[in-house]
Scaffold this motif. Structure first.
Motif, PDB file in Angstrom:
ATOM      1  N   TRP A 122     175.974  70.445  60.536  1.00 31.47           N
ATOM      2  CA  TRP A 122     174.540  70.741  60.677  1.00 31.47           C
ATOM      3  C   TRP A 122     174.321  72.217  60.975  1.00 31.47           C
ATOM      4  O   TRP A 122     173.441  72.841  60.380  1.00 31.47           O
ATOM      5  CB  TRP A 122     173.954  69.869  61.783  1.00 31.47           C
ATOM      6  CG  TRP A 122     172.543  70.225  62.144  1.00 31.47           C
ATOM      7  CD1 TRP A 122     171.406  69.862  61.469  1.00 31.47           C
ATOM      8  CD2 TRP A 122     172.116  71.036  63.248  1.00 31.47           C
ATOM      9  NE1 TRP A 122     170.298  70.398  62.087  1.00 31.47           N
ATOM     10  CE2 TRP A 122     170.704  71.120  63.182  1.00 31.47           C
ATOM     11  CE3 TRP A 122     172.793  71.685  64.270  1.00 31.47           C
ATOM     12  CZ2 TRP A 122     169.959  71.843  64.107  1.00 31.47           C
ATOM     13  CZ3 TRP A 122     172.055  72.401  65.198  1.00 31.47           C
ATOM     14  CH2 TRP A 122     170.653  72.476  65.113  1.00 31.47           C
ATOM     15  N   SER A 125     174.816  74.124  57.847  1.00 36.07           N
ATOM     16  CA  SER A 125     173.719  73.921  56.911  1.00 36.07           C
ATOM     17  C   SER A 125     172.464  74.676  57.316  1.00 36.07           C
ATOM     18  O   SER A 125     171.805  75.296  56.475  1.00 36.07           O
ATOM     19  CB  SER A 125     173.410  72.419  56.814  1.00 36.07           C
ATOM     20  OG  SER A 125     172.207  72.180  56.112  1.00 36.07           O
ATOM     21  N   ARG A 126     172.121  74.640  58.584  1.00 32.27           N
ATOM     22  CA  ARG A 126     170.850  75.217  59.045  1.00 32.27           C
ATOM     23  C   ARG A 126     170.955  76.686  59.394  1.00 32.27           C
ATOM     24  O   ARG A 126     170.037  77.460  59.133  1.00 32.27           O
ATOM     25  CB  ARG A 126     170.347  74.442  60.271  1.00 32.27           C
ATOM     26  CG  ARG A 126     169.513  73.223  59.995  1.00 32.27           C
ATOM     27  CD  ARG A 126     169.930  72.368  58.843  1.00 32.27           C
ATOM     28  NE  ARG A 126     169.033  71.215  58.706  1.00 32.27           N
ATOM     29  CZ  ARG A 126     169.094  70.363  57.704  1.00 32.27           C
ATOM     30  NH1 ARG A 126     169.993  70.506  56.751  1.00 32.27           N
ATOM     31  NH2 ARG A 126     168.230  69.357  57.632  1.00 32.27           N
ATOM     32  N   HIS A 159     175.542  59.503  57.810  1.00 33.50           N
ATOM     33  CA  HIS A 159     174.441  60.026  57.003  1.00 33.50           C
ATOM     34  C   HIS A 159     173.586  58.911  56.392  1.00 33.50           C
ATOM     35  O   HIS A 159     173.041  59.062  55.306  1.00 33.50           O
ATOM     36  CB  HIS A 159     174.992  60.951  55.908  1.00 33.50           C
ATOM     37  CG  HIS A 159     175.478  62.265  56.437  1.00 33.50           C
ATOM     38  ND1 HIS A 159     174.654  63.356  56.615  1.00 33.50           N
ATOM     39  CD2 HIS A 159     176.712  62.650  56.858  1.00 33.50           C
ATOM     40  CE1 HIS A 159     175.353  64.362  57.111  1.00 33.50           C
ATOM     41  NE2 HIS A 159     176.607  63.953  57.269  1.00 33.50           N
ATOM     42  N   TYR A 164     170.809  64.908  59.928  1.00 33.46           N
ATOM     43  CA  TYR A 164     170.512  66.331  60.075  1.00 33.46           C
ATOM     44  C   TYR A 164     169.056  66.539  60.495  1.00 33.46           C
ATOM     45  O   TYR A 164     168.752  67.435  61.287  1.00 33.46           O
ATOM     46  CB  TYR A 164     170.779  67.072  58.767  1.00 33.46           C
ATOM     47  CG  TYR A 164     172.239  67.422  58.513  1.00 33.46           C
ATOM     48  CD1 TYR A 164     173.258  66.943  59.338  1.00 33.46           C
ATOM     49  CD2 TYR A 164     172.603  68.237  57.441  1.00 33.46           C
ATOM     50  CE1 TYR A 164     174.574  67.255  59.101  1.00 33.46           C
ATOM     51  CE2 TYR A 164     173.926  68.573  57.200  1.00 33.46           C
ATOM     52  CZ  TYR A 164     174.919  68.077  58.024  1.00 33.46           C
ATOM     53  OH  TYR A 164     176.238  68.404  57.776  1.00 33.46           O
TER      54      TYR A 164
END
Length: 277
Positions: A122, A125-126, A159, A164
C-alpha cells in the motif's frame, strides 16, 4: 516489444528513491529524503476525501477523539461490511472479509508477515516508496525476495475487500485527527530500538551520534524510549513529520498495537540520533 527484466528495473536510482509517480502531491524522490522531513508538506491521497465526504462531515461534528474514533469505525465497518464476529444474521459462519484491523494484527506479530507485505505494498502504491526489507534485505540483485514480496502483497486472501481503500481511510483519518486535536504540531519525536546499526542502511554520517539512515518504506517506532530499548541495544531517535504517520497508539480505542505504544510511519531517509541503551 520486450518486457524489462526485474533486475534492470530495480537497478540504480530507481531502487533508492522509488517509483516515478504516486498518489500524493510530492514526488517519491523528495518524499523519501531527509530534506522533506525537515520541511514537510501536507500529503493527501488523491480522491479519498472526495469519495468519502460523509465520513469527514461526521468527523467534523465530533467534539472529542473518542467520538471521532467511533464515527470512523462505524463508517468503515459499514462501508466495507466488516463484521467483528464474521457471521451472517443467521449465526452461520461466513467467508472472512479482510480488514485494516487484521493487517495491524499481522504487522504487530511480524512485520515480515503477509499482512506486513500488504501494508508495504500500500505504501508503495500510494507514496511511491519501495520496500527495502521483507524477510531479507531487498535490492536490485535480490530477485527471489522481490518475487516473494510481490506474491504476498497481492494475495487474494487480503484483496477481497478493497483493502488498500481501507488503509487510505485509516491514513486520512489519522491525519485529520492530528490536525483537529493537535493543531500546529508538525513533528513527533519517536524512538526505535535495533541491534542492526550496520552500514547497509547508512546514507550519511553527520557527526559521532547523528546519521542519516534509510528505513523500510513503512517502519515501526514508539513514543517511549524505554520501550524502544526492549527491541535492541541501539536507540534511534527521530523527529518524524506528522504527515508521515499512518497510525498511532491512541488513534483507536481497541487495536492490537497497544502494548508497545506503536506508531506506523512512512519510511525513507531519516536523520536520527543514535545512542546505546
Amino acid at each position: 516489444m520486450t518486457t524489462p527484466d526485474l533486475h534492470d528495473e530495480l537497478d540504480g536510482e530507481f531502487a533508492r528513491a522509488g517509483h516515478s509517480s504516486n498518489l500524493v502531491n510530492v514526488a517519491p524522490r523528495h518524499l523519501g529524503s531527509w530534506r522533506f522531513n525537515d520541511e514537510p508538506r501536507t500529503l493527501r491521497i488523491a480522491g479519498v476525501r472526495e469519495f468519502n465526504r460523509n465520513l469527514f462531515e461526521m468527523l467534523d461534528q465530533a467534539e472529542t477523539p473518542a467520538e471521532a474514533a467511533d464515527a470512523f469505525e462505524n463508517y468503515v465497518h459499514a462501508a466495507f461490511n466488516i463484521d467483528p464476529e464474521q457471521r451472517d444474521r443467521s449465526g452461520a459462519r461466513r467467508r472472512f472479509r479482510s480488514s485494516y484491523m487484521r493487517l495491524l494484527r499481522g504487522w504487530g506479530y511480524d512485520a515480515n508477515s503477509p499482512e506486513g507485505a500488504v501494508i508495504k505494498g500500500w505504501v508503495e502504491s500510494r507514496f511511491g516508496l519501495l520496500p527495502t526489507h521483507h524477510k531479507q534485505q531487498m535490492n536490485a540483485a535480490s530477485v527471489d525476495a522481490w518475487t516473494t514480496y510481490v506474491a504476498e502483497k497481492m494475495s487474494t486472501r487480503f484483496h477481497d475487500n478493497s483493502i488498500y481503500a481501507q488503509l487510505d481511510l485509516l491514513y486520512e483519518f489519522c491525519q485529520w485527527r492530528m490536525r483537529r486535536f493537535v493543531p500546529g504540531k508538525t513533528h513527533v519525536t519517536l524512538f526505535r530500538g535495533t541491534n542492526e546499526c550496520d552500514d547497509a542502511n547508512l546514507v550519511q554520517r553527520i557527526d559521532r551520534r547523528t546519521v542519516v539512515m534509510r528505513f523500510n518504506n513503512v517502519v515501526s517506532f514508539t513514543e517511549d524510549r524505554d520501550t524502544a530499548g526492549c527491541f535492541g541495544d541501539h536507540i534511534l531517535e527521530a523527529r518524524v513529520p506528522a504527515v508521515k504517520i499512518l497510525f498511532f497508539n491512541t488513534l483507536l480505542p481497541h487495536h492490537p498495537l497497544k502494548a508497545e505504544g506503536e506508531y506506523l510511519v512512512i519510511g525513507g531517509e531519516y536523520r536520527v540520533v543514535a545512542s546505546y541503551h
